[in-house]
Motif scaffolding. Structure first.
Motif, mmCIF file in Angstrom:
data_model
loop_
_atom_site.group_PDB
_atom_site.id
_atom_site.type_symbol
_atom_site.label_atom_id
_atom_site.label_comp_id
_atom_site.label_asym_id
_atom_site.label_seq_id
_atom_site.Cartn_x
_atom_site.Cartn_y
_atom_site.Cartn_z
ATOM 1 N N PHE A 1 0.836 -1.203 0.000
ATOM 2 C CA PHE A 1 0.000 0.000 0.000
ATOM 3 C C PHE A 1 0.866 1.248 0.000
ATOM 4 C CE2 PHE A 1 -2.321 3.350 2.264
ATOM 5 C CZ PHE A 1 -3.408 3.459 1.421
ATOM 6 N N ASP A 2 0.573 2.141 -0.939
ATOM 7 C CA ASP A 2 1.270 3.428 -0.950
ATOM 8 C C ASP A 2 0.295 4.496 -1.416
ATOM 9 O OD1 ASP A 2 2.216 4.239 -4.071
ATOM 10 O OD2 ASP A 2 1.635 2.159 -3.720
ATOM 11 N N ALA A 3 0.411 5.654 -0.829
ATOM 12 C CA ALA A 3 -0.406 6.803 -1.210
ATOM 13 C C ALA A 3 0.435 8.054 -1.043
ATOM 14 C CB ALA A 3 -1.677 6.887 -0.352
ATOM 15 N N SER A 4 0.298 8.964 -1.971
ATOM 16 C CA SER A 4 1.091 10.194 -1.958
ATOM 17 C C SER A 4 0.169 11.404 -1.866
ATOM 18 C CB SER A 4 1.944 10.295 -3.226
ATOM 19 O OG SER A 4 2.805 9.203 -3.354
ATOM 20 N N TRP A 5 0.758 12.518 -1.446
ATOM 21 C CA TRP A 5 0.062 13.794 -1.568
ATOM 22 C C TRP A 5 0.198 14.218 -3.031
ATOM 23 C CZ3 TRP A 5 -3.021 15.182 2.170
ATOM 24 C CH2 TRP A 5 -2.735 14.825 3.487
ATOM 25 N N GLY A 6 -0.811 13.898 -3.807
ATOM 26 C CA GLY A 6 -0.781 14.186 -5.234
ATOM 27 C C GLY A 6 -1.996 14.979 -5.651
ATOM 28 N N PHE A 7 -1.876 15.691 -6.755
ATOM 29 C CA PHE A 7 -2.947 16.571 -7.213
ATOM 30 C C PHE A 7 -3.199 16.348 -8.696
ATOM 31 C CE2 PHE A 7 -0.894 18.501 -3.601
ATOM 32 C CZ PHE A 7 -1.968 18.865 -2.796
ATOM 33 N N LEU A 8 -4.460 16.215 -9.022
ATOM 34 C CA LEU A 8 -4.892 16.043 -10.405
ATOM 35 C C LEU A 8 -5.694 17.275 -10.806
ATOM 36 C CD1 LEU A 8 -5.681 14.576 -13.034
ATOM 37 C CD2 LEU A 8 -7.446 13.379 -11.727
ATOM 38 N N PHE A 9 -5.176 18.031 -11.751
ATOM 39 C CA PHE A 9 -5.867 19.225 -12.235
ATOM 40 C C PHE A 9 -6.300 18.977 -13.677
ATOM 41 C CE2 PHE A 9 -3.592 21.025 -8.689
ATOM 42 C CZ PHE A 9 -4.497 21.958 -8.186
ATOM 43 N N TYR B 1 -12.388 29.659 10.044
ATOM 44 C CA TYR B 1 -13.160 28.457 9.710
ATOM 45 C C TYR B 1 -13.573 28.461 8.239
ATOM 46 C CZ TYR B 1 -13.705 27.358 14.710
ATOM 47 O OH TYR B 1 -13.483 27.030 16.020
ATOM 48 N N LEU B 2 -13.986 29.624 7.729
ATOM 49 C CA LEU B 2 -14.384 29.701 6.320
ATOM 50 C C LEU B 2 -13.211 29.358 5.401
ATOM 51 C CD1 LEU B 2 -16.615 32.935 6.070
ATOM 52 C CD2 LEU B 2 -17.366 30.557 6.089
ATOM 53 N N SER B 3 -12.034 29.891 5.714
ATOM 54 C CA SER B 3 -10.858 29.601 4.887
ATOM 55 C C SER B 3 -10.468 28.130 4.981
ATOM 56 C CB SER B 3 -9.686 30.484 5.312
ATOM 57 O OG SER B 3 -9.953 31.845 5.045
ATOM 58 N N LEU B 4 -10.573 27.545 6.171
ATOM 59 C CA LEU B 4 -10.272 26.123 6.323
ATOM 60 C C LEU B 4 -11.276 25.274 5.548
ATOM 61 C CD1 LEU B 4 -8.476 24.012 7.721
ATOM 62 C CD2 LEU B 4 -10.104 24.040 9.642
ATOM 63 N N PHE B 5 -12.536 25.697 5.542
ATOM 64 C CA PHE B 5 -13.577 25.024 4.768
ATOM 65 C C PHE B 5 -13.222 25.040 3.278
ATOM 66 C CE2 PHE B 5 -18.505 24.592 4.958
ATOM 67 C CZ PHE B 5 -18.398 23.314 4.441
ATOM 68 N N THR B 6 -12.791 26.186 2.810
ATOM 69 C CA THR B 6 -12.405 26.315 1.402
ATOM 70 C C THR B 6 -11.220 25.410 1.077
ATOM 71 O OG1 THR B 6 -13.127 28.631 1.501
ATOM 72 C CG2 THR B 6 -11.781 27.963 -0.388
ATOM 73 N N PHE B 7 -10.220 25.399 1.951
ATOM 74 C CA PHE B 7 -9.051 24.549 1.724
ATOM 75 C C PHE B 7 -9.432 23.074 1.671
ATOM 76 C CE2 PHE B 7 -5.997 21.817 4.019
ATOM 77 C CZ PHE B 7 -4.995 21.769 3.064
ATOM 78 N N ALA B 8 -10.287 22.630 2.599
ATOM 79 C CA ALA B 8 -10.690 21.217 2.630
ATOM 80 C C ALA B 8 -11.423 20.831 1.353
ATOM 81 C CB ALA B 8 -11.567 20.953 3.858
ATOM 82 N N MET B 9 -12.285 21.716 0.860
ATOM 83 C CA MET B 9 -13.008 21.408 -0.376
ATOM 84 C C MET B 9 -12.060 21.375 -1.573
ATOM 85 S SD MET B 9 -15.978 20.592 -1.376
ATOM 86 C CE MET B 9 -16.757 20.290 -2.961
ATOM 87 N N LEU B 10 -11.090 22.276 -1.607
ATOM 88 C CA LEU B 10 -10.112 22.261 -2.696
ATOM 89 C C LEU B 10 -9.253 21.003 -2.654
ATOM 90 C CD1 LEU B 10 -8.983 26.004 -2.633
ATOM 91 C CD2 LEU B 10 -10.457 24.910 -4.320
ATOM 92 N N MET B 11 -8.915 20.543 -1.465
ATOM 93 C CA MET B 11 -8.175 19.288 -1.351
ATOM 94 C C MET B 11 -9.011 18.125 -1.866
ATOM 95 S SD MET B 11 -5.059 19.498 -0.169
ATOM 96 C CE MET B 11 -4.725 17.916 0.555
ATOM 97 N N LEU B 12 -10.284 18.147 -1.581
ATOM 98 C CA LEU B 12 -11.173 17.065 -2.024
ATOM 99 C C LEU B 12 -11.236 16.989 -3.542
ATOM 100 C CD1 LEU B 12 -14.641 16.285 -0.456
ATOM 101 C CD2 LEU B 12 -14.370 16.268 -2.909
ATOM 102 N N VAL B 13 -11.447 18.139 -4.188
ATOM 103 C CA VAL B 13 -11.678 18.118 -5.636
ATOM 104 C C VAL B 13 -10.384 17.945 -6.422
ATOM 105 C CG1 VAL B 13 -13.745 19.525 -5.401
ATOM 106 C CG2 VAL B 13 -11.577 20.647 -5.875
ATOM 107 N N SER B 14 -9.234 18.249 -5.814
ATOM 108 C CA SER B 14 -7.971 18.177 -6.549
ATOM 109 C C SER B 14 -7.192 16.902 -6.280
ATOM 110 C CB SER B 14 -7.085 19.380 -6.205
ATOM 111 O OG SER B 14 -6.745 19.355 -4.825
ATOM 112 N N ALA B 15 -7.714 16.017 -5.429
ATOM 113 C CA ALA B 15 -6.986 14.800 -5.081
ATOM 114 C C ALA B 15 -6.823 13.903 -6.298
ATOM 115 C CB ALA B 15 -7.725 14.053 -3.966
ATOM 116 N N ASP B 16 -5.694 13.204 -6.347
ATOM 117 C CA ASP B 16 -5.482 12.245 -7.433
ATOM 118 C C ASP B 16 -5.591 10.810 -6.946
ATOM 119 O OD1 ASP B 16 -3.149 11.827 -6.019
ATOM 120 O OD2 ASP B 16 -1.885 11.695 -7.805
ATOM 121 N N ASN B 17 -6.030 10.627 -5.702
ATOM 122 C CA ASN B 17 -6.269 9.287 -5.170
ATOM 123 C C ASN B 17 -7.416 9.338 -4.169
ATOM 124 O OD1 ASN B 17 -5.024 9.448 -2.255
ATOM 125 N ND2 ASN B 17 -3.497 10.372 -3.610
ATOM 126 N N LEU B 18 -7.985 8.186 -3.906
ATOM 127 C CA LEU B 18 -9.182 8.118 -3.068
ATOM 128 C C LEU B 18 -8.890 8.437 -1.611
ATOM 129 C CD1 LEU B 18 -10.822 4.952 -4.622
ATOM 130 C CD2 LEU B 18 -11.772 7.251 -4.652
#
Length: 666
Positions: free
Chosen positions: A70-78, A116-133
């Motif tokens: 098992f391996d997972a990286s901090w990766g981003f798919l744009f 909190y609003l900025s953290l909310f935005t960051f979490a959503m951006l991490m969700l949509v830009s992830a390249d792994n589950l």
């Protein structure tokens, strides 16, 4: 550039959250707004580069987990899907940040709110830009955490505490389904990386798995587990009960949750996993039915609500149903188009409602409003534009996405399409009805509120009015400007971000359905809006008489209390599950078996064994010799008996019985 889009809101959260006491509210607002604004500008640049020039980017930032296979990286798919979501999320978040500087100006904890609003935005951006589950799940849980913090922002209010806990608990059910789906994918594909999984799906279309001795299709199981996750986040029927109660948070929170972040995560998951859903007809049928029922249920419930924000909340739930059943019809691009359009006019509706509530000294009951047309003309125009876009009035933003969903549903010519079309059509009529009911009771009917609510009423200040004006412009023209780009015939915009098998592409057939079907949603919407004005203008006495009858009262209570979903969940499901959990899981398993065979039981057995062992130490040599002789004979007897009965008994079973007897003895 792309990493900057993701991490700038986190930087704003860091400064506002840790140094807000020193920066004061204005300094915190400046930093967070500047960070989100730069992120939005970079999103526009990325949208041009990826959407128009077709240059998707794959970034591997750093290894995260590396354990055996098992391996997972901090990766981003744009890709085009990610950058479209980034653009929408950053734009709505920017306006909500700016709006909050005026709406929350009286609050002493404004810096914490903006963090909190900025953290909310960051979490959503991490969700949509992830390249792994796994990284998607990180963002998924992040938006859940931020929604809890923001709904419970006024933590001294009991209802806010209850609403935040309810949102957290209900979403745990959906998160459990998503987690199981990720586990099944890893067991099957030995990875959680999108590019590998999606490229190997075709090799697993005939594979099955066994669960409780039932043979199930592997990909269908994965799709259904992901659907459970989407039902929790996107508030589909059964797991929708948290969304209306989330109105206990400040109004800017409601706008951000409903327009661009929390509830759109489930729809995004289905669109991202189109590669899975296209392999399973059963999964698509289930998605279509769930979305259709949600759209109809939420629309009919919204008609009977009296809270200004809850009416708009149920409209969100209904529109999410449209997006979900559009995915069930394999029209993922249309679903994404409606998601982006919905963000503009739903944010406009919520922020306009916030301006009204702010001017009325936090009054939210529609029955205590009225007569605001002359006092709040700007807010009236904003609410009217948002409501017309919501009902799909011709040439407004909602018209281009909502009507095409209904046309595509009718063009399927199968059970799921016809079922979705008629429920969607009825939902469109109910949407128009409660939208104009809201307008009439808020602005046109004679004032029904208390005098103190109207004494200090005022129009929205500039900090509130500027975001409303910008959203109103987009609610008028965004759909027309982007329809050919997102859903035009032959558009190359989505590229490989969305996959549809050729048999499911029916957008061409929708161009050739009868004119009557094309005009039917408009006719139903206009008829419902006129009916709402007529009933509340001239038929209110008849409506009161109907309410006073036995069946009228019972019907009103049934719909006003949301089909008693909360009562069923709380008094039937939750109480019985708690009883089972206490009587069985806790008392029998945890306090019983686990403690008996666990550390507590072993320690007690060893203490008793030690006490019995002390009796053997008598100090007499003849007793020690007898004990040794007896033990030797017993050992020889056991060896001989095992060699004789080895062909008739399982030795392992004998050992288990001996140890079991030993435990029971002590």
């Amino acid at each position: 550039m792309y990493l900057t889009i993701i991490f700038l809101p986190l930087i704003g959260c860091f400064f506002a959250g840790l140094f807000g006491r020193f920066l004061n509210p204005k300094g915190s607002a400046l930093i967070t707004i500047v960070c989100v604004f730069i992120s939005f500008i970079l999103s526009c640049v990325g949208f041009f580069e990826i959407g128009f020039n077709h240059c998707p980017s794959y970034l591997k930032l750093y290894p995260w987990l590396d354990c055996g296979m098992f391996d997972a990286s901090w990766g981003f798919l744009f890709d085009s899907l990610t950058i479209s979501m980034c653009l929408t999320v950053n734009f709505i978040s920017l306006l909500v940040h700016f709006y909050s500087t005026g709406y929350m100006a009286h609050d002493p904890h404004q810096s914490r709110f903006l963090a909190y609003l900025s953290l909310f935005t960051f979490a959503m951006l991490m969700l949509v830009s992830a390249d792994n589950l796994l990284q998607l799940f990180f963002g998924w849980e992040g938006v859940g955490l931020c929604s809890f913090l923001l709904i419970n922002f006024w933590f001294t209010r009991l209802q806010a505490n209850k609403a935040a806990m309810k949102a957290m608990v209900v979403n745990r059910i959906g998160d459990f389904g998503l987690a199981l789906g990720i586990f099944v994918i890893f067991v099957t594909f030995k990875t959680v990386d999108y590019s590998v999984i999606f490229s190997l799906i075709s090799y697993h279309t005939t594979k099955t798995l066994f669960f409780l001795n039932f043979e199930l299709d592997l990909l269908t199981v994965i799709c259904l587990l992901f659907l459970i996750g989407a039902m929790g986040k996107s508030a589909q029927i059964g797991l929708h009960t948290w969304l209306p109660d989330a109105m206990e948070g400040p109004t800017p929170v409601s706008a951000l949750i409903h327009a661009a972040t929390m509830v759109t995560a489930g729809v995004f998951l289905l669109i991202r996993c189109s590669f899975f859903y296209e392999t399973s007809y059963k999964a698509l049928l289930t998605v279509c039915i769930v979305g259709s029922l949600t759209a109809f249920f939420a629309a009919i419930t919204g008609v009977f609500q009296n809270d200004l924000k809850k009416v708009i909340a149920y409209s969100t739930c209904s529109q999410l149903g449209y997006m979900i059943f559009s995915c069930g019809l394999s029209n993922y691009s249309v679903s994404m188009f409606h998601l982006m359009n919905h963000a503009y006019f739903k944010a406009l509706l919520f922020l306009s409602a916030g301006a009204i509530i702010h001017s009325l000294a936090d009054e939210q009951d529609l029955r205590k409003m009225g007569g605001l047309l002359q006092i709040l003309p700007f807010s009236y125009i904003m609410i009217l534009i948002g409501s017309l876009a919501l009902m799909g009035f011709p040439f407004l933003t909602g018209f281009y996405s909502k009507d095409i969903i209904l046309e595509l549903a009718y063009s399927n010519y199968n059970f799921s399409g016809i079922f979705a079309f008629w429920l969607g059509l009825f939902s469109a009529g109910l949407t128009s009805f409660y939208s104009f009911r809201l307008i009439y009771l808020t602005f046109i009917v004679n004032p029904n509120g208390f005098k103190k609510s109207f004494e200090n009423i005022h129009e929205a200040p500039y900090s509130l009015a500027i975001p409303l004006f910008m959203l109103s412009i987009l609610s008028l023209i965004a759909g027309f400007l982007t329809k050919d780009l997102f859903i035009g015939l032959g558009t190359p915009f989505w590229g490989n971000a969305i996959f549809i098998i050729p048999e499911h592409i029916i957008i061409i057939e929708s161009e050739f359905i009868s004119i009557f079907i094309k005009w039917l949603p408009f006719v139903v919407s206009i008829t419902s809006s006129v009916l709402a004005f007529f009933i509340y203008s001239y038929g209110i006495s008849n409506l009161t008489m109907l309410y006073q009858t036995k069946y009228g009262y019972l019907s009103y209570i049934f719909f006003n209390r949301k089909f008693f979903f909360d009562k069923i969940q709380n008094e039937i499901l939750c109480i019985n599950l708690l009883k089972i959990g206490y009587q069985t899981t806790y008392k029998i398993i945890d306090k019983g078996l686990i403690e008996f065979f666990g550390p507590s039981g072993i320690s007690k057995i060893l203490l008793k064994f030690g006490k019995y062992s002390l009796k053997i130490q008598s100090g007499l040599l003849n007793e020690y010799a007898l004990l040794m002789f007896t033990s030797l004979i017993l050992l020889i007897s056991i060896i001989v008996l095992f060699s004789i009965f080895n062909f008739y008994f399982d030795i392992n079973l004998v050992f288990v019985l001996i140890f079991g007897w030993f435990f029971l003895l002590f």
